[in-house]
Write an enzyme that holds these catalytic residues in place. Structure first.
Site, PDB file in Angstrom:
ATOM      1  CB  THR A  27      -0.916   0.044   1.240  1.00  0.00           C
ATOM      2  OG1 THR A  27      -0.090   0.100   2.411  1.00  0.00           O
ATOM      3  CG2 THR A  27      -1.815  -1.169   1.309  1.00  0.00           C
ATOM      4  CB  ALA A  60       2.495  -0.110   6.800  1.00  0.00           C
ATOM      5  CB  VAL A  86       8.731  -0.388   8.112  1.00  0.00           C
ATOM      6  CG1 VAL A  86       8.788   1.142   8.033  1.00  0.00           C
ATOM      7  CG2 VAL A  86       8.158  -0.820   9.456  1.00  0.00           C
ATOM      8  CE  LYS A  87       5.718   0.738  -0.937  1.00  0.00           C
ATOM      9  NZ  LYS A  87       4.371   0.737  -1.567  1.00  0.00           N
ATOM     10  CB  ILE A  88      12.184   2.836   4.082  1.00  0.00           C
ATOM     11  CG1 ILE A  88      11.836   2.257   5.455  1.00  0.00           C
ATOM     12  CG2 ILE A  88      13.158   3.996   4.211  1.00  0.00           C
ATOM     13  CD1 ILE A  88      11.339   3.265   6.445  1.00  0.00           C
TER      14      ILE A  88
END
Length: 219
Positions: A27, A60, A86-88
């Site tokens: 997402t 996310a 965790v999307k970075i």
């Protein structure tokens, strides 16, 4: 090859999961906004709702672009559920954040990858996934599939554990080509996954079988 669905729509996620081939969800803020999800608490509740549907791997994305902000947001996102990745973003502080999260045992997905050098940095920092954007490169007359192949080859050369997550997949041939060249994961809209079902010879063959059965049964 893992299949992730790129959406925040719960109905689409359930449909893909019920098909029996879904390995995760990606997402971003744009997809959340498309579903009318706004406000920090609502966004986090929606992430939890997604986690409750799938078995694992829910990316996310942090909003912050500074190291301290990404660490704070990332920790809070990781607390939502063990399935969260965790999307970075691929920026300098993002690489530093990936290194930090890797040392803390928090999985990461480094997004907005458009070159092999960026993919090398993310892998060396310990990213769980890197997300090269195939379709967006194609949009500006670069070969997105070639980038996927290049990253796969580099990672194989050095034994990087980071998985290549082909993103911005626009159609079934993007997906098939990514599978051919060894991408670990593809994330795409539901219509791309269900598009793999389609072949005119399957349709005509089934119609013939049913017609023959009806004829033999005297119907």
């Amino acid at each position: 090859m893992k299949f992730f669905i790129d959406t925040a729509n719960l109905s689409e996620i359930r449909e893909a999961y019920d098909l029996g081939v879904l390995d995760g969800v990606t997402t971003n803020p744009s997809l959340m906004a498309k579903e009318g999800i706004s406000g920090e608490q609502n966004v986090r509740a929606h992430y939890k709702a997604i986690c409750d549907i799938v078995d694992d791997n829910v990316s996310a994305e942090v909003i912050a672009t500074d190291f301290e902000g990404m660490i704070k947001e990332g920790k809070e996102l990781a607390k939502i559920d063990d399935k969260i990745v965790v999307k970075i973003p691929m920026i300098k502080d993002g690489v530093k954040a990936i290194k930090y999260f890797s040392s803390e045992g928090i999985r990461t997905n480094c997004t907005l990858i458009f070159g092999p050098g960026q993919a090398i940095l993310a892998a060396k920092a310990g990213a769980t996934y890197v997300s090269p954007f195939v379709g967006r490169l194609d949009d500006i007359s670069y070969d997105g599939i070639a980038l996927i192949e290049q990253i796969v080859n580099i990672y194989e050369n050095y034994g990087f554990a980071t998985q290549v997550l082909a993103a911005s997949i626009r159609h079934t041939m993007h997906l098939i080509r990514c599978a051919e060249i060894g991408a670990d994961v593809a994330t795409c809209p539901l219509k791309v996954i269900t598009g793999l079902l389609n072949h005119p010879l399957t349709d005509s063959g089934l119609a013939q079988f049913l017609a023959d059965h009806a004829k033999a049964a005297g119907k």
